[in-house]
Design a protein around this motif. Structure first.
Motif, short mmCIF file in Angstrom:
data_model
loop_
_atom_site.label_atom_id
_atom_site.label_comp_id
_atom_site.label_asym_id
_atom_site.label_seq_id
_atom_site.Cartn_x
_atom_site.Cartn_y
_atom_site.Cartn_z
N TRP A 107 -47.76 30.21 98.54
CA TRP A 107 -48.85 29.19 98.16
C TRP A 107 -49.75 29.53 97.00
CZ3 TRP A 107 -47.43 24.35 97.53
CH2 TRP A 107 -46.48 23.89 98.36
N VAL A 108 -50.36 30.68 97.00
CA VAL A 108 -51.10 31.45 96.08
C VAL A 108 -50.21 31.33 94.87
CG1 VAL A 108 -52.32 33.49 95.12
CG2 VAL A 108 -52.68 32.73 97.66
N ARG A 109 -49.13 32.03 94.72
CA ARG A 109 -48.31 32.08 93.68
C ARG A 109 -47.89 30.58 93.28
NH1 ARG A 109 -48.45 35.14 90.40
NH2 ARG A 109 -46.45 34.54 89.50
N HIS A 110 -47.89 29.69 93.97
CA HIS A 110 -47.30 28.41 93.43
C HIS A 110 -48.60 27.86 92.91
CE1 HIS A 110 -45.92 24.21 92.96
NE2 HIS A 110 -46.92 24.00 93.91
N ARG A 111 -49.88 27.85 93.43
CA ARG A 111 -50.97 27.40 92.83
C ARG A 111 -51.15 28.04 91.38
NH1 ARG A 111 -52.98 27.56 97.89
NH2 ARG A 111 -53.98 29.52 97.66
N HIS A 112 -50.88 29.26 91.31
CA HIS A 112 -50.99 30.05 89.94
C HIS A 112 -50.00 29.52 89.11
CE1 HIS A 112 -51.39 33.23 86.90
NE2 HIS A 112 -50.18 33.34 87.29
N ARG A 113 -48.64 29.27 89.39
CA ARG A 113 -47.81 28.75 88.61
C ARG A 113 -48.20 27.29 88.15
NH1 ARG A 113 -44.39 31.27 92.19
NH2 ARG A 113 -43.93 29.09 93.05
N GLN A 114 -48.70 26.62 88.96
CA GLN A 114 -49.14 25.03 88.92
C GLN A 114 -50.27 25.16 87.76
OE1 GLN A 114 -47.09 22.86 90.25
NE2 GLN A 114 -48.19 21.51 88.96
N SER A 115 -51.21 26.00 87.93
CA SER A 115 -52.55 26.12 87.01
C SER A 115 -51.85 26.64 85.72
CB SER A 115 -53.26 27.13 87.44
OG SER A 115 -53.97 26.84 88.62
N GLU A 116 -50.86 27.27 85.54
CA GLU A 116 -50.39 27.85 84.21
C GLU A 116 -49.82 26.75 83.63
OE1 GLU A 116 -50.05 31.05 82.03
OE2 GLU A 116 -51.88 30.90 83.49
N TRP A 117 -48.82 25.87 84.31
CA TRP A 117 -48.26 24.70 83.73
C TRP A 117 -49.19 23.52 83.16
CZ3 TRP A 117 -44.84 21.92 81.43
CH2 TRP A 117 -44.81 20.42 81.66
N TRP A 118 -50.46 23.46 84.00
CA TRP A 118 -51.50 22.63 83.65
C TRP A 118 -52.32 23.12 82.19
CZ3 TRP A 118 -53.58 22.38 89.02
CH2 TRP A 118 -52.87 21.55 89.81
N THR A 120 -50.80 25.18 79.98
CA THR A 120 -49.96 25.15 79.03
C THR A 120 -48.95 24.08 78.46
OG1 THR A 120 -48.30 26.47 80.01
CG2 THR A 120 -49.76 27.72 79.03
N ARG A 121 -48.97 22.99 79.23
CA ARG A 121 -47.88 22.06 79.27
C ARG A 121 -47.89 21.41 77.74
NH1 ARG A 121 -50.23 18.10 83.72
NH2 ARG A 121 -52.26 18.20 83.16
N ASP A 122 -49.17 21.25 77.08
CA ASP A 122 -48.98 20.61 75.82
C ASP A 122 -48.08 21.18 74.62
OD1 ASP A 122 -50.71 18.64 76.61
OD2 ASP A 122 -52.56 19.46 75.75
N SER A 123 -47.99 22.67 75.11
CA SER A 123 -46.83 23.55 74.24
C SER A 123 -45.43 23.26 74.54
CB SER A 123 -47.49 24.96 74.36
OG SER A 123 -46.99 25.43 75.79
N TYR A 124 -45.29 22.54 75.52
CA TYR A 124 -43.80 22.48 75.95
C TYR A 124 -43.24 21.10 75.00
CZ TYR A 124 -43.87 25.50 79.88
OH TYR A 124 -43.85 26.56 80.93
N PRO A 125 -42.00 21.24 74.61
CA PRO A 125 -41.28 20.14 73.96
C PRO A 125 -41.42 18.82 74.91
CG PRO A 125 -39.76 22.30 74.31
CD PRO A 125 -40.93 22.36 75.03
N GLU A 126 -41.57 17.83 74.11
CA GLU A 126 -41.80 16.66 74.93
C GLU A 126 -40.76 15.99 76.04
OE1 GLU A 126 -42.12 11.79 73.85
OE2 GLU A 126 -42.38 13.33 72.30
N PRO A 127 -39.45 16.40 75.86
CA PRO A 127 -38.60 15.98 76.77
C PRO A 127 -39.11 16.86 78.17
CG PRO A 127 -37.33 16.49 74.95
CD PRO A 127 -38.81 16.82 74.68
N TRP A 128 -39.35 18.03 78.10
CA TRP A 128 -39.76 18.69 79.29
C TRP A 128 -41.07 18.36 79.82
CZ3 TRP A 128 -36.78 21.75 82.09
CH2 TRP A 128 -35.61 22.03 81.43
N ARG A 129 -42.03 17.94 79.08
CA ARG A 129 -43.40 17.41 79.58
C ARG A 129 -43.15 16.13 80.32
NH1 ARG A 129 -45.29 18.41 74.07
NH2 ARG A 129 -45.47 16.07 73.88
N ASP A 130 -42.13 15.36 79.69
CA ASP A 130 -41.69 13.96 80.35
C ASP A 130 -41.01 13.94 81.67
OD1 ASP A 130 -43.02 12.64 78.39
OD2 ASP A 130 -41.13 12.21 77.45
N ALA A 131 -40.13 15.38 81.71
CA ALA A 131 -39.44 15.62 83.04
C ALA A 131 -40.17 16.18 83.98
CB ALA A 131 -38.02 16.55 82.50
#
Length: 195
Positions: A107-118, A120-131
């Motif tokens: 769960w520590v690793r999951h929280r880290h990955r989730q924080s990374e997503w939050w 950096t998500r604006d850098s992802y292509p729109e279809p991936w942000r929507d998915a």
């Protein structure tokens, strides 16, 4: 499709997984398919000797194996193609302690990955942000209904597990973190009453 999962009941196997670098190595192998200790060390910011030690330990417990095509120090490693299942009723006190350590690390690793997503998500292509999605709900279920929901969700996840192996990956895929937690918030009251 029924996906075969390895039932973990041995505290030593659980302890083998309950190490931060080993958790990261397993994640990296799940993403990349196979890596040498040197490649893993570069990705994880540690030494090849350190990665090699932890990969060999994971191999002794049946979680990773040497892949074909390596020579000497350039031997690639890969995950053993099977998932795991852990039931607390199958564990002794030592196993329960090891499971608590593993759960906390995951769960520590999951929280880290989730924080990374939050972050950096604006850098992802729109279809991936929507998915991408997150879902939060408090449901009132019986233990039997929770088992039914758990098994249904796991059946959906299992349909995609085999695509993780490098030979079965389709063009346009990316590694996706799927973490599902279904835990009671309070114990049920006697007689089925609720607060």
């Amino acid at each position: 499709m029924s996906f075969e999962r390895r039932q973990l009941t041995d505290a030593h196997d659980l302890r083998a997984l309950s190490h931060p670098l080993r958790v990261r190595l397993m994640e990296l192998l799940a993403q990349e398919g196979q890596l040498t200790a040197t490649e893993a060390a570069t990705a994880l910011g540690t030494t090849p000797a350190n990665c090699s030690f932890h990969l060999r330990l994971l191999a002794r417990h049946g979680f990773v194996e040497e892949a074909d095509g390596g020579v000497g120090r350039q031997r690639p490693w890969r995950l053993v193609e099977q998932g795991t299942r852990i039931s607390t009723r199958d564990l002794d006190a030592e196993g329960l302690s090891a499971l608590r350590a593993l759960d906390e690390l995951r769960w520590v690793r999951h929280r880290h990955r989730q924080s990374e997503w939050w972050r950096t998500r604006d850098s992802y292509p729109e279809p991936w942000r929507d998915a991408a999605s997150e879902s939060f709900a408090v449901l009132h279920l019986t233990a039997e209904e929770l088992i039914e929901m758990r098994d249904a969700v796991q059946d959906v996840i299992d349909r995609y597990v085999e695509r993780g192996s490098p030979a079965k990956r389709r063009p346009g895929t990316a590694p996706v973190d799927v973490a599902v937690s279904m835990t009671p918030l309070t114990p049920p009251l006697p007689g089925g009453e609720h607060d």
